[in-house]
Design an enzyme around this catalytic site. Structure first.
Site, mmCIF file in Angstrom:
data_model
loop_
_atom_site.group_PDB
_atom_site.id
_atom_site.type_symbol
_atom_site.label_atom_id
_atom_site.label_comp_id
_atom_site.label_asym_id
_atom_site.label_seq_id
_atom_site.Cartn_x
_atom_site.Cartn_y
_atom_site.Cartn_z
ATOM 1 N N HIS A 1 0.789 -1.256 -0.045
ATOM 2 C CA HIS A 1 -0.061 0.053 0.124
ATOM 3 C C HIS A 1 0.866 1.276 -0.042
ATOM 4 O O HIS A 1 0.368 2.302 0.020
ATOM 5 C CB HIS A 1 -0.991 0.037 1.218
ATOM 6 C CG HIS A 1 -0.211 0.086 2.709
ATOM 7 N ND1 HIS A 1 0.294 -0.854 3.131
ATOM 8 C CD2 HIS A 1 0.244 1.437 3.284
ATOM 9 C CE1 HIS A 1 0.929 -0.542 4.211
ATOM 10 N NE2 HIS A 1 0.779 0.817 4.240
HETATM 11 C C1 UD1 Z 1 -2.047 5.593 5.399
HETATM 12 C C2 UD1 Z 1 -0.778 6.274 5.876
HETATM 13 C C3 UD1 Z 1 0.169 4.949 5.700
HETATM 14 C C4 UD1 Z 1 -0.318 3.671 6.590
HETATM 15 C C5 UD1 Z 1 -1.432 3.370 6.023
HETATM 16 C C6 UD1 Z 1 -1.938 2.013 6.720
HETATM 17 C C7 UD1 Z 1 -0.444 8.465 5.469
HETATM 18 C C8 UD1 Z 1 0.133 9.637 4.490
HETATM 19 N N1 UD1 Z 1 -0.646 7.309 5.059
HETATM 20 O O1 UD1 Z 1 -2.132 5.139 3.796
HETATM 21 O O2 UD1 Z 1 1.144 5.701 6.375
HETATM 22 O O3 UD1 Z 1 0.905 2.829 6.406
HETATM 23 O O4 UD1 Z 1 -2.603 4.430 6.192
HETATM 24 O O5 UD1 Z 1 -2.988 1.297 6.051
HETATM 25 O O6 UD1 Z 1 -1.180 8.890 6.448
HETATM 26 N N2 UD1 Z 1 -9.256 4.566 1.119
HETATM 27 C C9 UD1 Z 1 -10.539 3.597 0.957
HETATM 28 N N3 UD1 Z 1 -11.107 3.442 2.180
HETATM 29 C C10 UD1 Z 1 -10.615 3.593 3.296
HETATM 30 C C11 UD1 Z 1 -9.325 4.484 3.340
HETATM 31 C C12 UD1 Z 1 -8.780 4.772 2.120
HETATM 32 O O7 UD1 Z 1 -11.010 3.615 -0.242
HETATM 33 O O8 UD1 Z 1 -11.122 3.331 4.482
HETATM 34 C C13 UD1 Z 1 -8.628 4.796 -0.190
HETATM 35 C C14 UD1 Z 1 -8.809 6.090 -0.856
HETATM 36 O O9 UD1 Z 1 -8.929 5.701 -2.243
HETATM 37 C C15 UD1 Z 1 -7.806 6.749 -0.390
HETATM 38 C C16 UD1 Z 1 -6.616 5.846 -0.405
HETATM 39 O O10 UD1 Z 1 -7.309 4.505 -0.015
HETATM 40 O O11 UD1 Z 1 -7.479 7.897 -1.230
HETATM 41 C C17 UD1 Z 1 -5.308 6.234 0.504
HETATM 42 O O12 UD1 Z 1 -5.974 6.479 1.738
HETATM 43 P P1 UD1 Z 1 -4.878 7.230 2.868
HETATM 44 O O13 UD1 Z 1 -5.425 7.122 4.281
HETATM 45 O O14 UD1 Z 1 -4.860 8.757 2.194
HETATM 46 O O15 UD1 Z 1 -3.787 6.569 2.652
HETATM 47 P P2 UD1 Z 1 -3.162 5.074 2.880
HETATM 48 O O16 UD1 Z 1 -2.495 4.543 1.649
HETATM 49 O O17 UD1 Z 1 -4.195 4.249 3.479
HETATM 50 N N1 UDP Z 2 -3.655 -5.961 8.775
HETATM 51 C C1 UDP Z 2 -4.744 -6.340 8.828
HETATM 52 N N2 UDP Z 2 -5.533 -6.747 7.558
HETATM 53 C C2 UDP Z 2 -5.003 -6.478 6.616
HETATM 54 C C3 UDP Z 2 -3.738 -6.011 6.330
HETATM 55 C C4 UDP Z 2 -3.105 -5.442 7.710
HETATM 56 O O1 UDP Z 2 -5.363 -6.708 10.046
HETATM 57 O O2 UDP Z 2 -5.645 -6.942 5.490
HETATM 58 C C5 UDP Z 2 -2.869 -5.409 10.083
HETATM 59 C C6 UDP Z 2 -1.679 -6.198 10.061
HETATM 60 O O3 UDP Z 2 -1.668 -7.221 10.964
HETATM 61 C C7 UDP Z 2 -0.949 -5.033 11.105
HETATM 62 C C8 UDP Z 2 -1.519 -3.715 10.843
HETATM 63 O O4 UDP Z 2 -2.557 -4.087 9.975
HETATM 64 O O5 UDP Z 2 -1.408 -5.041 12.495
HETATM 65 C C9 UDP Z 2 -0.647 -2.969 9.704
HETATM 66 O O6 UDP Z 2 -1.230 -2.052 8.852
HETATM 67 P P1 UDP Z 2 -0.563 -1.574 7.582
HETATM 68 O O7 UDP Z 2 -0.106 -2.578 6.783
HETATM 69 O O8 UDP Z 2 -2.019 -1.036 6.934
HETATM 70 O O9 UDP Z 2 -0.064 -0.064 7.871
HETATM 71 P P2 UDP Z 2 1.442 0.177 8.382
HETATM 72 O O10 UDP Z 2 1.816 -0.978 9.400
HETATM 73 O O11 UDP Z 2 2.598 -0.075 7.081
HETATM 74 O O12 UDP Z 2 1.643 1.450 8.615
#
Ligand code: UD1
Ligand code: UDP
Length: 354
Positions: free
Chosen positions: A203
């Protein structure tokens, strides 16, 4: 103390669970959910599985550009903090929610603690690196998961505010693994044998938003001929569809599933033959379960996992990923226990002595 914990994204919910449990034994806690993640399988499922108390506020910011999302969190958070007047704000990890929370609280003169402080990839092209730096430099109390994090903060002149607590994600695994073993039916549902599949999550913006990188990773998955379980983050789905890459991975060996709840994820991680990921949390969980981890990034903050040989940085190069998927078989000892599950207790002690 009245403590406001600010969460908003999936990994923060996991960290929040053991934290709330402990804080609430002695203090008043309110949870403010920024709404950065909002799909049920990115947010609600974690609150129900991990029995995290319902948020007192949901700011409902949703998705947008970095500046808009950060600004929106700040704008909506300020009146809540104004009304609640907490003695302490807690922010966790490295998302936009973390940076916006720390910035708002610091400007209001509210004491702030940062959990997972001091982590550095030294790659300022990552939004997470900028968020970490902002949160660390604005917070009053820096709660570090590793010695390396303490060292990083010392080098930035922040050593006096830092405490080594261990990693609260390990507390979560220790608290929930036995429950996950009982409750998750994921191996049966997906007809999987233990150690008979690879688990993949991606992601990071540098992997998803960049077509060449995403294509290269998808090519490696497609060519590996291994069974791959791929819980797809919504961001990744958006870009895979945008770049027309879905066909590339439409193969019987590759099973794309929706983002999973924590219980299913823990069970899939524990039983995977190898894990391919760009997630920070998943790298650590792989290390905890002694499952070889192939990190689809050029760097990591969790350097111990690489030093110990349990994690290899394959980046986005198709050949490197394929080579690691086939040949990376670490066996060595592990030097780090990330606090062994005692982080939340140490965090509480540090907060109480602030
Ligand atoms: C965010 C964090 C990242 C973290 C990740 C965990 C920032 C800059 N990034 O990334 O550090 O590792 O969360 O998962 O804060 N979207 C949905 N539904 C949701 C949420 C997101 O559809 O519930 C989609 C939207 O299209 C959105 C995209 O995912 O634009 C990205 O979501 P965003 O929260 O901006 O960043 P993440 O990639 O989730
Ligand atoms: N995780 C989850 N379901 C998923 C992917 C990740 O429960 O489909 C959990 C994972 O086990 C860990 C946390 O989410 O505890 C990590 O989050 P993510 O990978 O979104 O973010 P990051 O750690 O890179 O910020």
């Amino acid at each position: 103390m009245k403590i406001a914990s600010i969460v908003g994204a999936r990994p923060q919910f996991v960290k929040q669970a053991p934290l709330s449990r402990l804080l609430r034994k002695k203090h008043q806690e309110i949870i403010i959910h920024t709404g950065q993640h909002y799909d049920d399988n990115m947010s609600k499922i974690f609150f129900s599985e991990l029995k995290i108390p319902e948020p007192d506020y949901n700011l409902g910011v949703g998705s947008s550009s970095h500046a808009r999302q950060t600004a929106e969190i700040m704008t909506r958070l300020e009146p809540v903090l104004e009304k609640e007047k907490p003695d302490l704000v807690i922010v966790l990890g490295d998302t936009n929610t973390t940076a916006a929370g720390a910035l708002t609280a610091a400007k209001m003169g509210i004491k702030t603690a940062h959990i997972e402080a001091g982590m550095r990839s030294f790659d300022r092209s990552m939004p997470e690196e900028l968020n970490r730096i902002v949160a660390d430099h604005l917070s009053d109390l820096l709660l570090c998961p590793t010695k390396e994090a303490m060292k990083n903060l010392k080098n930035e002149g922040l050593g006096k505010k830092a405490s080594l607590t261990g990693d609260i994600m390990i507390d979560a695994i220790k608290e929930f693994l036995a429950i996950a073993e009982k409750k998750s039916g994921i191996l049966k549902n997906l007809k999987l044998e233990s150690k008979g599949y690879l688990l993949a999550t991606i992601h990071r913006a540098s992997n998803t938003d960049n077509m060449e990188n995403l294509k290269s990773i998808m090519s490696a998955f497609a060519e590996s001929r291994e069974k791959i379980i791929f819980p797809m983050h919504p961001r990744t789905r958006k870009f895979i569809e945008k770049y027309g890459l879905l066909n590339k991975i439409k193969k019987p060996e590759i099973q794309i599933v929706e983002p999973l709840g924590y219980f299913d994820m823990l069970i899939l991680e524990k039983n995977a033959k190898k894990i391919l990921t760009d997630s920070g949390g998943v790298q650590k969980e792989a290390y905890f379960f002694k499952v070889p981890c192939i990190t689809l990034r050029e760097n990591t903050e969790w350097v111990e996992t690489v030093k110990d040989g349990w994690n290899t940085l394959a980046g986005t190069n198709r050949k490197k990923i394929l080579d690691a998927a086939r040949n990376f078989n670490p066996k060595g000892k592990q030097s780090e226990d990330y606090g062994g599950g005692k982080a939340s207790r140490k965090i509480l002690e540090a907060i109480e002595s602030l």
